[in-house]
Design a protein around this motif. Structure first.
Motif, short mmCIF file in Angstrom:
data_model
loop_
_atom_site.label_atom_id
_atom_site.label_comp_id
_atom_site.label_asym_id
_atom_site.label_seq_id
_atom_site.Cartn_x
_atom_site.Cartn_y
_atom_site.Cartn_z
N VAL A 90 0.86 -1.19 0.00
CA VAL A 90 0.00 0.00 0.00
C VAL A 90 0.89 1.24 0.00
N LEU A 91 0.61 2.16 -0.91
CA LEU A 91 1.27 3.47 -0.93
C LEU A 91 0.28 4.47 -0.36
N VAL A 92 0.70 5.21 0.66
CA VAL A 92 -0.16 6.22 1.27
C VAL A 92 0.45 7.59 1.02
N VAL A 93 -0.37 8.50 0.48
CA VAL A 93 0.08 9.87 0.21
C VAL A 93 -1.03 10.84 0.57
N GLY A 94 -0.67 12.10 0.72
CA GLY A 94 -1.67 13.13 0.99
C GLY A 94 -2.50 13.41 -0.25
N ASP A 95 -3.75 13.79 -0.03
CA ASP A 95 -4.64 14.01 -1.18
C ASP A 95 -4.29 15.27 -1.96
N LEU A 110 1.70 1.00 -10.23
CA LEU A 110 1.65 0.21 -9.00
C LEU A 110 0.40 -0.68 -8.96
N SER A 111 -0.73 -0.16 -9.42
CA SER A 111 -1.95 -0.98 -9.39
C SER A 111 -1.82 -2.19 -10.30
N SER A 112 -1.03 -2.07 -11.37
CA SER A 112 -0.85 -3.21 -12.28
C SER A 112 -0.09 -4.36 -11.62
N ILE A 113 0.59 -4.09 -10.51
CA ILE A 113 1.29 -5.16 -9.78
C ILE A 113 0.63 -5.43 -8.42
N GLY A 114 -0.58 -4.90 -8.23
CA GLY A 114 -1.35 -5.21 -7.04
C GLY A 114 -1.17 -4.27 -5.85
N VAL A 115 -0.49 -3.15 -6.06
CA VAL A 115 -0.28 -2.19 -4.98
C VAL A 115 -1.42 -1.18 -4.99
N LYS A 116 -2.00 -0.98 -3.82
CA LYS A 116 -3.09 -0.03 -3.67
C LYS A 116 -2.51 1.34 -3.29
N THR A 117 -3.02 2.40 -3.90
CA THR A 117 -2.64 3.76 -3.54
C THR A 117 -3.79 4.39 -2.77
N VAL A 118 -3.48 4.93 -1.60
CA VAL A 118 -4.48 5.56 -0.74
C VAL A 118 -4.11 7.03 -0.59
N TYR A 119 -5.07 7.90 -0.85
CA TYR A 119 -4.88 9.34 -0.67
C TYR A 119 -5.59 9.75 0.62
N LEU A 120 -4.82 10.23 1.58
CA LEU A 120 -5.41 10.68 2.84
C LEU A 120 -5.64 12.18 2.80
N PRO A 121 -6.67 12.64 3.49
CA PRO A 121 -6.95 14.08 3.50
C PRO A 121 -5.77 14.89 4.03
N TYR A 122 -5.44 15.92 3.31
CA TYR A 122 -4.39 16.84 3.70
C TYR A 122 -4.91 17.67 4.86
N SER A 123 -4.07 17.99 5.81
CA SER A 123 -4.51 18.76 6.98
C SER A 123 -4.76 20.21 6.59
N PRO A 124 -6.01 20.62 6.59
CA PRO A 124 -6.30 22.00 6.22
C PRO A 124 -5.76 22.98 7.27
N GLY A 125 -5.21 24.06 6.80
CA GLY A 125 -4.77 25.12 7.69
C GLY A 125 -3.37 24.98 8.25
N ILE A 126 -2.72 23.83 8.04
CA ILE A 126 -1.36 23.68 8.55
C ILE A 126 -0.49 22.99 7.51
N SER A 127 0.70 23.52 7.34
CA SER A 127 1.67 22.90 6.44
C SER A 127 3.03 23.48 6.76
N SER A 128 4.06 22.75 6.37
CA SER A 128 5.42 23.26 6.57
C SER A 128 5.63 24.54 5.77
N THR A 129 4.98 24.63 4.61
CA THR A 129 5.09 25.84 3.79
C THR A 129 4.54 27.05 4.55
N LYS A 130 3.39 26.87 5.20
CA LYS A 130 2.82 27.98 5.98
C LYS A 130 3.70 28.33 7.17
N LEU A 131 4.22 27.31 7.84
CA LEU A 131 5.10 27.57 8.98
C LEU A 131 6.37 28.30 8.53
N ARG A 132 6.90 27.88 7.38
CA ARG A 132 8.10 28.54 6.83
C ARG A 132 7.82 30.01 6.56
N GLY A 133 6.63 30.30 6.04
CA GLY A 133 6.25 31.68 5.76
C GLY A 133 6.18 32.51 7.03
#
Length: 147
Positions: A90-95, A110-133
């Motif tokens: 399983v590959l998990v990434v932010g949406d 990846l799906s062609s070899i049986g790996v599932k990709t899951v997109y998890l909800p991105y945390s609204p309102g917080i990110s390293s980019t915002k903190l950097r700013g």
């Protein structure tokens, strides 16, 4: 019985609650969670000058989190190459990556070899980019002096 291996990766610069939520939720998709932390060199190749926290510190933080079973350096951004080495299920990434051309390609290969990709909800309102700013507006923005 075969254990389900979950793989996720990221920079994890300025670790925040969104990162923690991602790792907690990723662990729920399998038995073993492998987290690849982007090396300084990889990040510099596509986001020059953006890092605040050095790789050694970022990987130490990720390694200490109870949801994480294995922490490794991410030396390539190619998820298929990572699969060739790790054989994850399983590959998990932010949406925030959903619909991006490179992730559509990863998901397809990846799906062609049986790996599932899951997109998890991105945390609204917080990110390293915002903190950097926010940090750019502080009197001390030379973090090299801190480390």
């Amino acid at each position: 019985m075969k254990k389900t291996i979950v793989y996720t990766c990221g920079v994890f610069d300025m670790f925040h609650i969104g990162h923690l939520n991602m790792l907690r939720n990723a662990k729920g998709f399998g038995d073993i969670l492998i987290v690849a932390v982007s090396t300084d060199e990889i990040v510099e190749s596509y986001k020059p000058g953006s890092l605040i926290v050095p790789y050694e510190h970022r990987s130490a933080i990720i390694s200490s989190i109870s949801y994480v079973d294995v922490c490794i350096p991410q030396t390539t951004r190619d998820k298929y190459v990572a699969w060739q080495k790790l054989k994850y299920d399983v590959l998990v990434v932010g949406d925030d990556w959903y619909g991006k051309a490179d992730y559509e390609e990863y998901e397809s290969s990846l799906s062609s070899i049986g790996v599932k990709t899951v997109y998890l909800p991105y945390s609204p309102g917080i990110s390293s980019t915002k903190l950097r700013g926010l940090l750019k507006h502080t009197p001390q923005n030379k973090w090299e002096d801190v480390w």
